[in-house]
Motif scaffolding. Structure first.
Motif, PDB file in Angstrom:
ATOM      1  N   MET A  36       0.808  -1.214   0.000  1.00  0.00           N
ATOM      2  CA  MET A  36       0.000   0.000   0.000  1.00  0.00           C
ATOM      3  C   MET A  36       0.849   1.275   0.000  1.00  0.00           C
ATOM      4  N   GLN A  37       2.143   1.112   0.161  1.00  0.00           N
ATOM      5  CA  GLN A  37       3.095   2.227   0.221  1.00  0.00           C
ATOM      6  C   GLN A  37       2.760   3.199   1.359  1.00  0.00           C
ATOM      7  N   VAL A  38       2.500   2.595   2.528  1.00  0.00           N
ATOM      8  CA  VAL A  38       2.237   3.362   3.742  1.00  0.00           C
ATOM      9  C   VAL A  38       3.023   2.706   4.874  1.00  0.00           C
ATOM     10  N   SER A  39       3.000   3.329   6.029  1.00  0.00           N
ATOM     11  CA  SER A  39       3.692   2.742   7.183  1.00  0.00           C
ATOM     12  C   SER A  39       2.877   1.587   7.767  1.00  0.00           C
ATOM     13  N   ARG A  40       3.547   0.761   8.540  1.00  0.00           N
ATOM     14  CA  ARG A  40       2.852  -0.335   9.209  1.00  0.00           C
ATOM     15  C   ARG A  40       1.809   0.207  10.170  1.00  0.00           C
ATOM     16  N   GLN A  41       2.085   1.358  10.798  1.00  0.00           N
ATOM     17  CA  GLN A  41       1.124   1.952  11.732  1.00  0.00           C
ATOM     18  C   GLN A  41      -0.180   2.327  11.022  1.00  0.00           C
ATOM     19  N   VAL A  42      -0.085   2.784   9.781  1.00  0.00           N
ATOM     20  CA  VAL A  42      -1.293   3.093   9.003  1.00  0.00           C
ATOM     21  C   VAL A  42      -2.093   1.809   8.784  1.00  0.00           C
ATOM     22  N   ILE A  43      -1.406   0.712   8.508  1.00  0.00           N
ATOM     23  CA  ILE A  43      -2.082  -0.582   8.316  1.00  0.00           C
ATOM     24  C   ILE A  43      -2.767  -1.006   9.614  1.00  0.00           C
ATOM     25  N   VAL A  44      -2.087  -0.850  10.749  1.00  0.00           N
ATOM     26  CA  VAL A  44      -2.681  -1.199  12.047  1.00  0.00           C
ATOM     27  C   VAL A  44      -3.973  -0.395  12.256  1.00  0.00           C
ATOM     28  N   GLN A  45      -3.945   0.883  11.917  1.00  0.00           N
ATOM     29  CA  GLN A  45      -5.147   1.719  12.049  1.00  0.00           C
ATOM     30  C   GLN A  45      -6.237   1.267  11.085  1.00  0.00           C
ATOM     31  N   ASP A  46      -5.846   0.959   9.842  1.00  0.00           N
ATOM     32  CA  ASP A  46      -6.827   0.474   8.857  1.00  0.00           C
ATOM     33  C   ASP A  46      -7.480  -0.819   9.335  1.00  0.00           C
ATOM     34  N   ILE A  47      -6.679  -1.747   9.856  1.00  0.00           N
ATOM     35  CA  ILE A  47      -7.213  -3.015  10.352  1.00  0.00           C
ATOM     36  C   ILE A  47      -8.176  -2.753  11.513  1.00  0.00           C
ATOM     37  N   SER A  48      -7.808  -1.844  12.405  1.00  0.00           N
ATOM     38  CA  SER A  48      -8.687  -1.498  13.538  1.00  0.00           C
ATOM     39  C   SER A  48     -10.019  -0.942  13.049  1.00  0.00           C
ATOM     40  N   LEU A  49      -9.981  -0.095  12.041  1.00  0.00           N
ATOM     41  CA  LEU A  49     -11.223   0.470  11.489  1.00  0.00           C
ATOM     42  C   LEU A  49     -12.056  -0.604  10.790  1.00  0.00           C
ATOM     43  N   LEU A  50     -11.401  -1.513  10.083  1.00  0.00           N
ATOM     44  CA  LEU A  50     -12.130  -2.607   9.436  1.00  0.00           C
ATOM     45  C   LEU A  50     -12.792  -3.507  10.485  1.00  0.00           C
ATOM     46  N   LYS A  51     -12.066  -3.792  11.572  1.00  0.00           N
ATOM     47  CA  LYS A  51     -12.645  -4.594  12.652  1.00  0.00           C
ATOM     48  C   LYS A  51     -13.836  -3.866  13.275  1.00  0.00           C
ATOM     49  N   ALA A  52     -13.681  -2.565  13.499  1.00  0.00           N
ATOM     50  CA  ALA A  52     -14.765  -1.774  14.085  1.00  0.00           C
ATOM     51  C   ALA A  52     -15.992  -1.761  13.178  1.00  0.00           C
ATOM     52  N   ALA A  53     -15.767  -1.915  11.880  1.00  0.00           N
ATOM     53  CA  ALA A  53     -16.868  -1.966  10.915  1.00  0.00           C
ATOM     54  C   ALA A  53     -17.461  -3.369  10.806  1.00  0.00           C
ATOM     55  N   GLY A  54     -16.987  -4.279  11.655  1.00  0.00           N
ATOM     56  CA  GLY A  54     -17.570  -5.614  11.691  1.00  0.00           C
ATOM     57  C   GLY A  54     -16.891  -6.652  10.823  1.00  0.00           C
ATOM     58  N   LYS A  55     -15.763  -6.329  10.221  1.00  0.00           N
ATOM     59  CA  LYS A  55     -15.053  -7.314   9.393  1.00  0.00           C
ATOM     60  C   LYS A  55     -14.320  -8.284  10.329  1.00  0.00           C
TER      61      LYS A  55
END
Length: 176
Positions: A36-55
């Motif tokens: 994704m050409q982003v930092s790992r921390q951005v991925i951690v945040q994205d995963i947290s948001l996806l989990k919060a959305a019920g994924k």
């Protein structure tokens, strides 16, 4: 020089979800960050948001995994075990050699109550990866909080495989 347009956060999360849906094995956060050409921390945040959305995304020692609906023919069983840290590899190997997946580990903590972490150990390669990570990290097993006592949720496509795994654990003296 053509500069790539950066993906929006929503586009990035959609791509991450698609990658997880199509993956047979867990994907490391660093690999997603690189793709994704982003930092790992951005991925951690994205995963947290996806989990919060019920994924149904879980973090395993091997990386991120999207939980698929269990097959209609899969059977699960809880087993209570007790062993030393040095016996962990043998315990996991006995289970997967019977064609059984170790879904998770649970301990009963006196302060926090039940603590469950996903493992998703399906084969000998997963066992070795888990043991390598344990040794490299110097981390403690959850069962170290309870003197070695822990539960595993096991999954297989037949009760016979679960019975063989349970018998193998009993033979080694790991079952409570």
């Amino acid at each position: 020089m053509v500069q790539k347009k950066r993906k929006s956060a929503e586009e990035r999360r959609t791509i991450i979800l698609d990658l997880l849906k199509s993956a047979d094995d867990p994907i490391k956060g660093n690999d997603l960050a690189e793709k994704m050409q982003v930092s790992r921390q951005v991925i951690v945040q994205d995963i947290s948001l996806l989990k919060a959305a019920g994924k149904p995304i879980i973090a395993t020692s091997q990386g991120y995994l999207l939980l698929q609906k269990p097959h209609a023919h899969s059977i699960t069983k809880m087993v209570a075990c007790n062993h030393t840290i040095s016996e962990t590899e043998d315990e996991l190997t006995r289970i997967v050699k019977c064609g059984v997946t170790v879904l998770n580990v649970t301990v009963e903590h006196p302060l926090y109550g039940e603590i469950t972490r996903s493992l998703m150990i399906r084969n000998l390669n997963d066992v070795q990866h888990f043991i390598d990570n344990l040794e490299k990290s110097g981390a403690s097993l959850l069962s170290s909080l309870t003197g070695g006592v822990h539960l595993h949720e096991l999954e297989a496509d037949s009760s016979e495989k679960l019975d063989r795994a349970t018998a193998s654990l009993k033979e080694a003296g790991y079952l409570l």
